[in-house]
Design a protein around this motif. Sequence first.
Motif, PDB file in Angstrom:
ATOM      1  N   GLU A  55     -26.667  16.657  25.565  1.00 21.93           N
ATOM      2  CA  GLU A  55     -25.611  17.333  24.804  1.00 21.93           C
ATOM      3  C   GLU A  55     -24.948  16.415  23.768  1.00 21.93           C
ATOM      4  OE1 GLU A  55     -23.034  18.865  27.886  1.00 21.93           O
ATOM      5  OE2 GLU A  55     -24.308  20.628  28.121  1.00 21.93           O
ATOM      6  N   PRO A  56     -25.715  15.942  22.783  1.00 21.69           N
ATOM      7  CA  PRO A  56     -25.115  15.048  21.782  1.00 21.69           C
ATOM      8  C   PRO A  56     -24.117  15.786  20.891  1.00 21.69           C
ATOM      9  CG  PRO A  56     -27.309  15.684  21.085  1.00 21.69           C
ATOM     10  CD  PRO A  56     -27.113  16.246  22.469  1.00 21.69           C
ATOM     11  N   GLN A  57     -23.072  15.085  20.495  1.00 19.14           N
ATOM     12  CA  GLN A  57     -22.145  15.636  19.511  1.00 19.14           C
ATOM     13  C   GLN A  57     -22.608  15.291  18.092  1.00 19.14           C
ATOM     14  OE1 GLN A  57     -20.594  13.952  22.383  1.00 19.14           O
ATOM     15  NE2 GLN A  57     -20.669  16.026  23.188  1.00 19.14           N
ATOM     16  N   VAL A  58     -23.373  14.191  17.976  1.00 13.70           N
ATOM     17  CA  VAL A  58     -23.871  13.739  16.678  1.00 13.70           C
ATOM     18  C   VAL A  58     -25.330  13.309  16.821  1.00 13.70           C
ATOM     19  CG1 VAL A  58     -23.595  12.061  14.797  1.00 13.70           C
ATOM     20  CG2 VAL A  58     -21.571  12.903  16.005  1.00 13.70           C
ATOM     21  N   VAL A  59     -26.147  13.723  15.866  1.00 14.34           N
ATOM     22  CA  VAL A  59     -27.524  13.250  15.746  1.00 14.34           C
ATOM     23  C   VAL A  59     -27.642  12.577  14.385  1.00 14.34           C
ATOM     24  CG1 VAL A  59     -29.957  13.899  15.567  1.00 14.34           C
ATOM     25  CG2 VAL A  59     -28.487  15.033  17.245  1.00 14.34           C
ATOM     26  N   VAL A  60     -28.139  11.358  14.372  1.00 19.52           N
ATOM     27  CA  VAL A  60     -28.343  10.616  13.131  1.00 19.52           C
ATOM     28  C   VAL A  60     -29.827  10.290  13.036  1.00 19.52           C
ATOM     29  CG1 VAL A  60     -27.784   8.530  11.813  1.00 19.52           C
ATOM     30  CG2 VAL A  60     -26.071   9.546  13.328  1.00 19.52           C
ATOM     31  N   PHE A  61     -30.409  10.563  11.866  1.00 22.38           N
ATOM     32  CA  PHE A  61     -31.811  10.199  11.673  1.00 22.38           C
ATOM     33  C   PHE A  61     -31.952   9.324  10.439  1.00 22.38           C
ATOM     34  CE2 PHE A  61     -31.356  14.223   9.426  1.00 22.38           C
ATOM     35  CZ  PHE A  61     -31.991  13.980   8.219  1.00 22.38           C
ATOM     36  N   TYR A  90     -36.900  19.989  10.801  1.00 22.94           N
ATOM     37  CA  TYR A  90     -36.782  20.558  12.141  1.00 22.94           C
ATOM     38  C   TYR A  90     -35.544  19.993  12.840  1.00 22.94           C
ATOM     39  CZ  TYR A  90     -37.275  21.759  16.938  1.00 22.94           C
ATOM     40  OH  TYR A  90     -36.985  22.234  18.180  1.00 22.94           O
ATOM     41  N   ASP A  91     -35.336  18.699  12.731  1.00 27.32           N
ATOM     42  CA  ASP A  91     -34.171  18.051  13.327  1.00 27.32           C
ATOM     43  C   ASP A  91     -32.883  18.705  12.816  1.00 27.32           C
ATOM     44  OD1 ASP A  91     -32.549  16.085  14.630  1.00 27.32           O
ATOM     45  OD2 ASP A  91     -32.507  14.920  12.775  1.00 27.32           O
ATOM     46  N   GLU A  92     -32.778  18.862  11.511  1.00 31.93           N
ATOM     47  CA  GLU A  92     -31.576  19.473  10.921  1.00 31.93           C
ATOM     48  C   GLU A  92     -31.405  20.925  11.367  1.00 31.93           C
ATOM     49  OE1 GLU A  92     -31.004  17.218   6.706  1.00 31.93           O
ATOM     50  OE2 GLU A  92     -32.789  18.484   6.892  1.00 31.93           O
ATOM     51  N   LEU A  96     -28.269  22.497  13.454  1.00 33.46           N
ATOM     52  CA  LEU A  96     -27.512  23.633  12.927  1.00 33.46           C
ATOM     53  C   LEU A  96     -27.427  24.749  13.959  1.00 33.46           C
ATOM     54  CD1 LEU A  96     -26.074  25.062  10.563  1.00 33.46           C
ATOM     55  CD2 LEU A  96     -28.324  25.872   9.837  1.00 33.46           C
ATOM     56  N   LYS A  97     -28.548  25.065  14.582  1.00 33.48           N
ATOM     57  CA  LYS A  97     -28.596  26.132  15.572  1.00 33.48           C
ATOM     58  C   LYS A  97     -27.688  25.834  16.764  1.00 33.48           C
ATOM     59  CE  LYS A  97     -31.782  28.704  18.524  1.00 33.48           C
ATOM     60  NZ  LYS A  97     -33.166  28.883  18.934  1.00 33.48           N
ATOM     61  N   ARG A  98     -27.597  24.571  17.160  1.00 32.37           N
ATOM     62  CA  ARG A  98     -26.819  24.203  18.350  1.00 32.37           C
ATOM     63  C   ARG A  98     -25.400  23.738  18.034  1.00 32.37           C
ATOM     64  NH1 ARG A  98     -30.366  22.091  23.059  1.00 32.37           N
ATOM     65  NH2 ARG A  98     -32.329  23.184  22.687  1.00 32.37           N
ATOM     66  N   LEU A 103     -26.498  13.841  10.739  1.00 32.61           N
ATOM     67  CA  LEU A 103     -26.320  12.914   9.632  1.00 32.61           C
ATOM     68  C   LEU A 103     -27.629  12.205   9.310  1.00 32.61           C
ATOM     69  CD1 LEU A 103     -23.036  11.283  10.949  1.00 32.61           C
ATOM     70  CD2 LEU A 103     -23.216  13.094   9.238  1.00 32.61           C
ATOM     71  N   GLU A 104     -27.778  11.853   8.050  1.00 34.43           N
ATOM     72  CA  GLU A 104     -28.944  11.092   7.586  1.00 34.43           C
ATOM     73  C   GLU A 104     -28.454   9.754   7.068  1.00 34.43           C
ATOM     74  OE1 GLU A 104     -32.585  11.528   4.332  1.00 34.43           O
ATOM     75  OE2 GLU A 104     -31.168  13.155   4.605  1.00 34.43           O
TER      76      GLU A 104
END
Length: 124
Positions: A55-61, A90-92, A96-98, A103-104
């Motif tokens: 359950e991440p609040q932030v994903v950075v790629f 796909y990551d973005e 968005l869906k969840r 962030l990039e």
Amino acid sequence: MMLLALDIATALGAAWGKAGAQPRYATIDLRHPAGTPGVMLNLAEWLGPLCTAIEPQVVVFESPYMARGLKGGMPQNAHTARRLYGMVSYDETLCLKRGIRCLEASAPEITKFFLGKSAPMKRA
């Protein structure tokens, strides 16, 4: 706050954890005999369940890096560019869906964040 960091590639690097805590990390082999569609399937089957579990609040790629061809033309390997941009898309989309902040960051931005300067340290 749970953070998930991704280095998007066929050999995907990932690290996740709460700020200030020891992160967990993994390298995931996304190769598939079907090529890019199989790689995308492997990414979806790995990333979706991971996001459900942690359950991440932030994903950075990390921004995909594509070497330019001669004279700044098309990338030297358009197939790789298509795959990498598909993977970050796909990551973005998943974020968005969840409702996850996504962030990039470029490699120099990441280096500067950790080292305080954008050039990597030179080995002695």
